[in-house]
Design an enzyme around this catalytic site. Structure first.
Site, PDB file in Angstrom:
ATOM      1  N   ILE A 293       0.872  -1.172   0.000  1.00  0.00           N
ATOM      2  CA  ILE A 293       0.000   0.000   0.000  1.00  0.00           C
ATOM      3  C   ILE A 293       0.908   1.221   0.000  1.00  0.00           C
ATOM      4  O   ILE A 293       2.048   1.156   0.437  1.00  0.00           O
ATOM      5  CB  ILE A 293      -0.993   0.014   1.192  1.00  0.00           C
ATOM      6  CG1 ILE A 293      -0.256  -0.104   2.532  1.00  0.00           C
ATOM      7  CG2 ILE A 293      -2.021  -1.083   1.062  1.00  0.00           C
ATOM      8  CD1 ILE A 293      -1.195  -0.053   3.741  1.00  0.00           C
ATOM      9  N   ASP A 294       0.411   2.318  -0.521  1.00  0.00           N
ATOM     10  CA  ASP A 294       1.239   3.504  -0.708  1.00  0.00           C
ATOM     11  C   ASP A 294       1.744   4.053   0.626  1.00  0.00           C
ATOM     12  O   ASP A 294       1.148   3.831   1.683  1.00  0.00           O
ATOM     13  CB  ASP A 294       0.459   4.589  -1.442  1.00  0.00           C
ATOM     14  CG  ASP A 294       0.034   4.167  -2.838  1.00  0.00           C
ATOM     15  OD1 ASP A 294       0.733   3.319  -3.429  1.00  0.00           O
ATOM     16  OD2 ASP A 294      -0.991   4.684  -3.320  1.00  0.00           O
ATOM     17  N   LYS A 295       2.822   4.807   0.548  1.00  0.00           N
ATOM     18  CA  LYS A 295       3.430   5.416   1.733  1.00  0.00           C
ATOM     19  C   LYS A 295       2.404   6.157   2.579  1.00  0.00           C
ATOM     20  O   LYS A 295       2.337   5.977   3.792  1.00  0.00           O
ATOM     21  CB  LYS A 295       4.546   6.374   1.305  1.00  0.00           C
ATOM     22  CG  LYS A 295       5.134   7.197   2.438  1.00  0.00           C
ATOM     23  CD  LYS A 295       6.046   8.302   1.923  1.00  0.00           C
ATOM     24  CE  LYS A 295       6.477   9.225   3.062  1.00  0.00           C
ATOM     25  NZ  LYS A 295       7.215  10.406   2.561  1.00  0.00           N
TER      26      LYS A 295
ATOM     27  N   ARG B 277      -6.797   5.699  -6.117  1.00  0.00           N
ATOM     28  CA  ARG B 277      -6.507   7.117  -6.339  1.00  0.00           C
ATOM     29  C   ARG B 277      -6.721   7.499  -7.801  1.00  0.00           C
ATOM     30  O   ARG B 277      -7.309   8.555  -8.111  1.00  0.00           O
ATOM     31  CB  ARG B 277      -5.080   7.424  -5.906  1.00  0.00           C
ATOM     32  CG  ARG B 277      -4.822   7.143  -4.428  1.00  0.00           C
ATOM     33  CD  ARG B 277      -3.336   7.052  -4.090  1.00  0.00           C
ATOM     34  NE  ARG B 277      -2.675   8.348  -4.259  1.00  0.00           N
ATOM     35  CZ  ARG B 277      -1.370   8.505  -4.185  1.00  0.00           C
ATOM     36  NH1 ARG B 277      -0.563   7.457  -3.981  1.00  0.00           N
ATOM     37  NH2 ARG B 277      -0.843   9.721  -4.334  1.00  0.00           N
TER      38      ARG B 277
END
Length: 304
Positions: free
Chosen positions: A137-139, A238
């Site tokens: 998962i993204d930062k 996103r």
């Protein structure tokens, strides 16, 4: 250095070379094969080709996979919010701001650094940089991520992701008022030609992507939604929410350039994660509460 050689069959002709290579080994991504082609590690009939080259029957493909740069990843005593752990898997609630695995510019302070301190038995399928990492998962996305402790568990969890049998639910706050309760976004995602650090909906060099969403709460100019991933492409939620006109609040890459709400990064949280246990066959489902910053954001939107 690993070396491979294949001869194109009649059934394979007219296939793009980068896509064809991914069929030889499912662990090779399209991005990886394109990098090999660009760096001349792939030859067709002893000639250099481009990623969009369409193969012909009888073409001889040669691939030499270069040796990976050996990097030492250090174990670091970083606190972890462990939701579940046994001898096969760990489920961690990752905080916003933490990178999952080391990469240029982020060789310390990552989830992998913390995991290596916490336990010594992570699967080795992804090598030294990404031990145990099955998905990312993204930062600046918080929430649940599953990690494999051995290769058997790793292979099982990866197969579940490919078969689309895992359960992954996200909570998000998006710009705009969504007028309907449910929706499905089915739009392929690939690298943005204008910005190689971003993804976009495109038909070229893309992969199928499907996101289902449900409206949870509507505010004057924002909507609180739940998104369910059917596929797991980079930045999928996103990109998809921006594509339909409702970008995530706080998203520095895909949202409005001017900051509209007080949150550091996109308002996105991996709230529910479900999978079949790789050893016991038991169905397991985990939930992580919203982080404090998203709770505060929702309170602000309800009371302003």
């Amino acid at each position: 250095m690993e070396r491979y050689e294949w001869t194109v069959t009649n059934e394979q002709q007219s296939e793009r070379i980068d896509k064809l290579l991914t069929n030889f080994d499912e662990s090779w991504s399209r991005t990886q094969t394109q990098a090999w082609i660009k760096d001349n590690h792939v030859l067709v009939n002893n000639e250099k080709v481009k990623s969009n080259y369409k193969v012909n029957e009888g073409d001889v493909i040669r691939l030499e996979i270069p040796e990976l740069e050996q990097l030492e990843v250090e174990a670091e005593n970083i606190p972890l919010d462990i939701v579940y752990e046994d001898s096969d898997v760990i489920v961690v609630n990752k905080p916003r701001g933490m990178v999952v695995h080391p990469a240029p510019g982020h060789y310390s302070g990552t989830l992998v650094n913390a995991l290596m301190y916490h336990c010594k038995d992570l699967s080795g399928i992804n090598g030294v940089i990404r031990p145990g990492i099955v998905h990312r998962i993204d930062k600046d996305t918080s929430g649940l991520i599953m990690v494999a402790k051995n290769d058997q568990a790793h292979e099982s969890l990866v197969e579940q992701l490919k078969a689309k049998t895992t359960k992954r639910l996200y909570k998000a706050v998006v710009h705009g008022v969504i007028p309907h309760q449910h929706g499905t976004i089915e739009a392929p995602i690939g690298r943005d030609k204008k910005d190689r650090q971003s993804m976009t909906v495109t038909e070229e060099n893309s992969r199928d992507a499907v996101t289902h969403f449900t409206v949870l709460e509507v505010f004057d100019t924002f909507t609180y939604v739940q998104c369910e991933l059917e596929t797991g492409r980079t930045h999928q939620i996103r990109v998809h929410m921006k594509y339909i006109g409702y970008p995530l609040a706080g998203d520095p890459k895909y949202g409005p350039k001017k900051k509209t709400l007080d949150i550091d990064g996109q308002a996105l949280h991996a709230a529910v994660l479900g999978f079949i246990h790789p050893r016991t066959g038991e169905e397991m489902v985990f939930e992580a509460p919203l982080p404090a910053d998203m709770e505060e954001l929702l309170h602000y939107l309800r009371t302003r």
